[in-house]
Write a protein that holds these residues in place. Structure first.
Motif, PDB file in Angstrom:
ATOM      1  N   HIS A 157      44.363  36.247  34.357  1.00  0.00           N
ATOM      2  CA  HIS A 157      43.264  36.099  35.524  1.00  0.00           C
ATOM      3  C   HIS A 157      42.142  34.984  35.279  1.00  0.00           C
ATOM      4  N   VAL A 207      40.468  44.248  41.403  1.00  0.00           N
ATOM      5  CA  VAL A 207      39.550  43.695  42.211  1.00  0.00           C
ATOM      6  C   VAL A 207      37.820  44.133  41.897  1.00  0.00           C
ATOM      7  N   HIS A 237      35.839  42.476  39.452  1.00  0.00           N
ATOM      8  CA  HIS A 237      35.504  41.035  39.792  1.00  0.00           C
ATOM      9  C   HIS A 237      34.594  40.704  41.008  1.00  0.00           C
ATOM     10  N   ALA A 267      35.585  42.976  48.440  1.00  0.00           N
ATOM     11  CA  ALA A 267      36.982  43.550  48.095  1.00  0.00           C
ATOM     12  C   ALA A 267      37.760  44.126  49.354  1.00  0.00           C
ATOM     13  N   PRO A 321      44.326  39.659  49.567  1.00  0.00           N
ATOM     14  CA  PRO A 321      44.803  39.044  48.167  1.00  0.00           C
ATOM     15  C   PRO A 321      44.318  37.754  48.003  1.00  0.00           C
ATOM     16  N   ARG A 360      40.786  36.941  47.700  1.00  0.00           N
ATOM     17  CA  ARG A 360      40.259  37.582  46.602  1.00  0.00           C
ATOM     18  C   ARG A 360      40.553  36.785  45.317  1.00  0.00           C
ATOM     19  N   TYR A 361      41.981  36.291  45.307  1.00  0.00           N
ATOM     20  CA  TYR A 361      42.114  35.256  44.303  1.00  0.00           C
ATOM     21  C   TYR A 361      41.364  33.985  44.146  1.00  0.00           C
TER      22      TYR A 361
END
Length: 420
Positions: free
Chosen positions: A26, A66, A69, A75, A80, A83-84
């Protein structure tokens, strides 16, 4: 010996921060450790129902909490892939030690590449509509279901007020975003750009469609052996998810604030095959031109390149055509430098791939370690050093990173060790 030739005076562009979210980790540290160890991030699909799919393996981002972070509201509304991208951008920004404030915000741009964007959110919105009717569809659907949602989230989180947008060119999306950001800075549009790529299309639709197209590896047995770039027994790529983000700055801006410069982004070129939706041009005409033009943009020649991070998907046609293009442009030198495909470990992260691989290129320059091509048991050309199985130590000052996508999109980036 450095044979770089003079180029017209222009702003030099440097990398001052990078961030990763991949099937191997991550962040940058965990991903880099896994790459050096030759560890695969590919395994059985767990995030969706896959029992009836033609392919049931992928490079998932595993164990991603999530809530650790991002704030709950962010979130909840983000796909996704976004988010990444946001998490990788935050790591890159922290790494760069850049402060964005009212004095410089208007000179900071954001450009995020993605091949497909928020596919999971789009599917969720359609399911909600079909199951519960129009009133059940989130009022945020138009935002979370847009391909610019990652770029928008990054601007909101960082306060960057320069140009922001998304770009999409299939598997070349991340590399193209970085290359166009280079041009923004050279042109004086921005002093800083937060840029890279992100994708997460590990969905039933995408695995079914790509599996039915015979593009994906359906190899039986150990999933970690499924991605086999440049191996005689390669049988397709492995779908994966992730993000790679960089902070690019003009050299002047970076030096003025005392930033640590990680590498120089020296060259970029993009071309199109204009040939076929899924197959590369058999003679590699446009991939070869992208290689030539990227090196020319950097003021370099093939004699200056010390490592090639190949596109290397593990499909029959891509690997054969890419290797032929490298041999045509590099001649015998391609037998004297390492050429590896890190997709053997990460899988193919589509729009994130070129960005992640650009970060890997920078890490190679900084650490002098070339990640391996695992599963390369029977190389398609034994005279080429594909860094089979195990990482190798090399003095690397210049890296070329290739990204070639469906639709004939070709993008090549050139990174080199920064010299004042």
């Amino acid at each position: 010996m450095d044979s770089r030739s003079p180029v017209p005076a222009r702003r030099r562009v440097v990398i001052t921060g990078w961030g990763l979210v991949t099937p191997l980790g991550h962040d940058v540290a965990d991903t880099w450790e896994a790459l050096q160890a030759g560890r695969s991030g590919i395994g059985p699909v767990t995030q969706i129902e896959a029992a009836d799919l033609p392919v049931r393996i992928a490079g998932e981002v595993k164990g991603f909490d999530v809530s650790a972070h991002l704030p709950y509201k962010v979130a909840r509304r983000t796909d996704p892939y976004a988010r990444y991208a946001l998490v990788a951008a935050q790591e890159a920004l922290e790494h760069s030690k850049l402060t964005i404030d009212q004095q410089n915000a208007h000179r900071v741009g954001v450009l995020v590449g993605s091949g497909y964007g928020p596919m999971k959110s789009l599917a969720d919105h359609v399911r909600e509509l079909d199951a519960k009717g129009p009133r059940a569809v989130s009022p945020m659907a138009a935002v979370t279901g847009a391909i610019d949602s990652a770029a928008g989230e990054i601007t909101l989180a960082t306060g960057a007020m320069g140009p922001s947008r998304a770009s999409s060119s299939a598997c070349a999306s991340g590399a193209d975003a970085i290359g166009e950001s280079l041009r923004w800075i050279r042109a004086g549009v921005c002093d800083v750009v937060i840029t890279g790529g992100a994708d997460d299309i590990i969905t039933r639709v995408d695995l079914a469609g790509s599996g039915n197209a015979k593009a994906l590896s359906a190899r039986e047995g150990d999933p970690t052996e499924a991605s086999r770039p440049f191996d005689e027994d390669r049988a397709g790529f492995v779908m994966a998810a992730g993000a790679g983000m960089l902070v690019l700055e003009s050299q002047e801006h970076a030096l003025a604030r005392g930033a640590t410069i990680l590498a120089e982004l020296a060259g970029y070129a993009a071309t199109s095959d204009a040939y076929h939706w899924t197959a590369p041009h058999p003679e590699g005409v446009s991939t070869r031109r992208a290689i030539r033009e990227a090196l020319a943009d950097a003021g370099l020649t093939p004699a200056d390149v010390d490592y090639v991070n190949a596109h290397g998907t593990g499909t029959q046609l891509n690997d054969k055509t890419e290797l032929a293009s490298l041999r045509a442009e590099f001649g015998d030198r391609i037998e004297r430098i390492p050429v590896s495909s890190t997709k053997s470990m990460t899988g193919h992260m589509i729009g994130a791939a070129g960005a992640v691989e650009a970060v890997i290129g920078g890490l190679v320059i900084n650490h002098g370690v070339v990640p391996p091509t695992i599963n390369c048991h029977r190389p398609i050309d034994p005279s080429v050093n594909f860094v089979a199985h195990t990482a190798q130590r090399h003095q690397v000052d210049t890296v070329m990173s290739n990204s070639f996508g469906f639709g004939g999109h070709n993008a090549v980036l050139v990174l080199r060790r920064w010299l004042p």
